[in-house]
Structures are given as C-alpha cells and as structure tokens.
Design an enzyme around this catalytic site. Structure first.
Site, mmCIF file in Angstrom:
data_model
loop_
_atom_site.group_PDB
_atom_site.id
_atom_site.type_symbol
_atom_site.label_atom_id
_atom_site.label_comp_id
_atom_site.label_asym_id
_atom_site.label_seq_id
_atom_site.Cartn_x
_atom_site.Cartn_y
_atom_site.Cartn_z
ATOM 1 N N CYS A 120 46.033 14.362 14.493
ATOM 2 C CA CYS A 120 46.932 14.043 15.604
ATOM 3 C C CYS A 120 48.351 14.362 15.165
ATOM 4 O O CYS A 120 48.608 14.607 13.983
ATOM 5 C CB CYS A 120 46.815 12.580 16.009
ATOM 6 S SG CYS A 120 47.495 12.270 17.659
ATOM 7 N N LYS A 195 38.882 7.818 24.335
ATOM 8 C CA LYS A 195 39.953 7.031 23.724
ATOM 9 C C LYS A 195 40.853 6.511 24.831
ATOM 10 O O LYS A 195 41.426 7.282 25.600
ATOM 11 C CB LYS A 195 40.749 7.899 22.755
ATOM 12 C CG LYS A 195 41.903 7.139 22.111
ATOM 13 C CD LYS A 195 42.615 7.948 21.062
ATOM 14 C CE LYS A 195 43.771 7.169 20.479
ATOM 15 N NZ LYS A 195 44.513 7.929 19.478
ATOM 16 N N GLU A 233 34.225 12.813 29.570
ATOM 17 C CA GLU A 233 34.960 13.216 28.366
ATOM 18 C C GLU A 233 33.992 13.522 27.218
ATOM 19 O O GLU A 233 34.167 14.483 26.474
ATOM 20 C CB GLU A 233 35.929 12.108 27.924
ATOM 21 C CG GLU A 233 37.215 12.022 28.733
ATOM 22 C CD GLU A 233 38.219 13.110 28.363
ATOM 23 O OE1 GLU A 233 37.885 14.026 27.593
ATOM 24 O OE2 GLU A 233 39.361 13.037 28.854
ATOM 25 N N LYS A 248 36.711 4.327 21.634
ATOM 26 C CA LYS A 248 37.794 3.581 20.991
ATOM 27 C C LYS A 248 38.707 2.983 22.047
ATOM 28 O O LYS A 248 39.067 3.702 22.977
ATOM 29 C CB LYS A 248 38.585 4.557 20.117
ATOM 30 C CG LYS A 248 39.800 3.961 19.469
ATOM 31 C CD LYS A 248 40.583 5.041 18.780
ATOM 32 C CE LYS A 248 41.864 4.455 18.275
ATOM 33 N NZ LYS A 248 42.783 5.426 17.798
HETATM 34 C C1 PBG Z 1 46.661 8.465 16.633
HETATM 35 C C2 PBG Z 1 45.807 7.274 16.499
HETATM 36 C C3 PBG Z 1 46.022 5.967 16.963
HETATM 37 C C4 PBG Z 1 44.966 5.198 16.456
HETATM 38 C C5 PBG Z 1 44.145 6.051 15.747
HETATM 39 N N1 PBG Z 1 44.661 7.328 15.815
HETATM 40 C C6 PBG Z 1 47.145 5.373 17.705
HETATM 41 C C7 PBG Z 1 47.423 5.740 19.094
HETATM 42 O O1 PBG Z 1 46.732 6.519 19.741
HETATM 43 O O2 PBG Z 1 48.459 5.252 19.550
HETATM 44 C C8 PBG Z 1 44.791 3.723 16.659
HETATM 45 C C9 PBG Z 1 44.023 3.034 15.597
HETATM 46 C C10 PBG Z 1 44.132 1.553 15.592
HETATM 47 O O3 PBG Z 1 44.771 0.909 16.440
HETATM 48 O O4 PBG Z 1 43.540 0.986 14.672
HETATM 49 N N2 PBG Z 1 46.723 9.038 17.883
#
Ligand code: PBG
Length: 329
Positions: A120, A195, A233, A248
């Site tokens: 990311c 997500k 998705e 997630k």
């Molecule tokens: C990056 C990412 C995030 C998380 C995992 N990868 C944060 C977000 O999307 O803001 C969250 C993981 C967690 O809260 O434990 N995009």
C-alpha cells in the site's frame, strides 16, 4: 414433557466430551503476526493504543521474528514507516526502503518464517491516502503502476507473498502481470479483497502514522453496510489471479467471512484489526472482561465463521495459551 429424551447437555458435562465434539479448533498454524518496521537501530517504540505492540528497527524486528518462528507461528505480515513521506510514496518501492530491508534481514536470519508484505502507499504518502492524489481525488489507474512497483520490490527483496491492501480496482491483475513479467510467476498474492472503510483501523493509523490528511478512505474502501458487494470484490480479485482472499476487519464482519467461504471455497484470510485488539486489551486492563478468554473466543469465532488464516496482533499471546493446551475445558 416431564423428561426430555433429547438433551444436548449430555455432551457438555465433561471437559473431555466437550473436546471430542468440538467443531472448530484454533491452532497456532492458522495465525499470522503483523509487525511494524522503522528506521534506526535498537529502536523499540511502544504503540500506546496497541498495548504489547511496538515499532521496531530492523535489528529488533529480526530478534522478534526469531521468537515468533520459535513459537510455531508460520508467518508475519510487515508494515513499514518511511524516513520521509512524499506525494508519490516513493520509499514504498525503493530498493532500500524500510520494508525491503526488513524482508531481507528476516529471510536471511529466519528463512523458515513466511514473510508477507502489506502492499500500500498510505504509510509513505505525505497526504496519507493509499494512492496517487490529483485534483483532490485518489486516482485509480495512476496508482496501479506504483503499487506494482511496490509488490515487485518486495518480492525482489525476498518476500514470500504480497498482500495488496489499497482497494484500487484492478490492482491484483496489475501486480500479477508485473510479477510474471519479471519471472516471479510462483509468488502468491493475498488480496485484501473485502476491505471496509472501518473505524476499527484507528489504532493502526497511530501505529503506522497513516491517517489521511484530508477526507477519508470511503472513495476506495467498502461501505460497512454492504455484503453482496464484498462477494463481487472477491470474485473480481479471484478473476485477476488472487491466490488467497481476505475479509477485513474480522469480528464485525463474520457474516462476510461466512458467505465468502461458502460462496467461493478458496483459501480465506481474515484480518482481526488493531481496533479489535485494542478493545479486548483495554477492557481486559480495566478488569471488565477476562482478556485471555475473550481473545481465544474471538479468534475461534473467526475460524468458525470460515477463515482459514487469522491475521492478529494476539498471535503471540494465543500461541502461548495454545502451547500450554489452551484454556481448561
Ligand atoms: C493500509 C492498511 C491499513 C490496515 C492494514 N493495511 C490501514 C488503513 O487502511 O487505513 C489496518 C490494519 C489494522 O487496523 O490493524 N492500507
């Protein structure tokens, strides 16, 4: 009826009988432990909103990774905090970026531990969004090229699997193509497919310093109210070549995990996120619930819903309890 013939309680009286008819087993084999890498040496910065978790410099992270492997936990997922942020998140795909360094070091010292990397841009961009920002919006297609570079740089550093978490459309296909073109046809992709734009990421954003500087992530992460869209998705990511799909957060989305398992029957991961961890830790510390039991109950529930793999900050605590045979009864 004075005396019921059917009495489910017969199988609940004795611990050994309960064990015999238990439908779901939580094992250390199912767990992945998330870790945060920072620049420097000998750095161990506690994360206040995630008690028990810390940002670690590579030397410390390697030590801890060794410990994690020694507990029988099969893998870690790595996140990085860059030295500097910029609009295009350039450290995310730098050869000597923090995650690339951490991957090389861990694979060197603990080769038997699976090293997964989160792909990311949000920790690396000055605006804190997961993609390229132009005209105040996050641009999908311009982001794909950068994400592909991130994934390739992680695999080149030795990552066993990449895990895109950005929620751009078409990222799995773009990454698959980039990896294949460079000869990494055997490197798997675990896609954060469903997500959600969740408030449960709050503590993580403290930990990773990745709060968006304007707006929020609702133009790319999913609406928590949608379930059917999650199936779409997942279908798209599978079509694009995802090897493992993910839901997630986990606990507030057990219905999504369950649907995903029954509709697709593919390897499924669930990410029990920072906020889920923080809730149980905080209530435990206040003496409002039994932290250990709540942890095991939550992790077991995620498995029962259908997740094969559980990504959790509790991985080490759970491994310790499971090692001594789980909770009695
Ligand atoms: C990056 C990412 C995030 C998380 C995992 N990868 C944060 C977000 O999307 O803001 C969250 C993981 C967690 O809260 O434990 N995009």
């Amino acid at each position: 009826m004075a005396h019921p013939i059917l009495r489910p309680r017969r199988l609940r009286e004795k611990s050994l009988l309960r064990k015999l008819v238990r439908e779901t087993r939580l094992s250390v084999d199912d767990l992945i432990y998330p870790m945060f890498a920072v620049h420097g040496r000998g750095v161990r910065e506690a994360i206040p909103s995630m008690p028990g978790q810390a940002r670690l410099s590579v030397d410390e992270l390697v030590r801890e990774a060794k410990d994690v492997a020694g507990m029988g936990i099969p893998g870690v997922i790595l996140f990085g905090l860059p030295r500097e942020k910029d609009p295009r998140g350039s450290e995310a795909y730098a050869e000597d970026g923090i995650v690339q360094q951490a991957v090389r070091a861990v694979k060197d010292v603990v080769p038997d531990l699976l090293v997964i990397t989160d792909v990311c841009l949000c920790q690396y961009t000055s605006h804190g969004h997961c993609g390229v920002v132009e005209g105040g919006t996050v641009r999908n297609d311009a982001t794909l090229e950068l994400l592909s570079r991130v994934a390739l740089s992680h695999v080149e550093a030795g990552a066993d699997m990449v895990a895109p978490s950005d929620m751009m459309d078409g990222r799995v296909a773009a990454m698959r193509e980039a990896l294949d073109e460079s000869g990494y046809t055997e490197s798997p992709i675990m896609a954060y497919s469903a997500k959600y734009a969740s408030s449960f990421y709050g503590p993580f954003r403290d930990a990773a310093d990745s709060t968006p500087q304007f707006g929020d992530r609702r133009s790319y992460q999913m609406d928590p109210a949608n379930g059917t869209e999650a199936m779409r998705e997942i279908a798209l990511d599978l079509d694009e070549g995802a090897d493992i799909v993910m839901v997630k957060p986990a606990l507030p989305y057990l219905d999504i995990i369950s649907r995903a398992k029954s509709e697709f029957g593919v390897p499924l991961a669930a990410y029990s996120v920072s906020g889920e961890y923080a809730m149980i830790r905080a209530a435990g510390r206040l003496g409002w619930l039994d932290e250990e039991r709540a942890m095991l109950e939550a992790l077991t529930a995620i498995r029962r819903a259908g997740a094969d793999i559980v990504i959790t900050y509790f991985a080490r605590d759970a491994a310790r309890v499971l090692e001594r045979g789980g909770l009695t009864g």
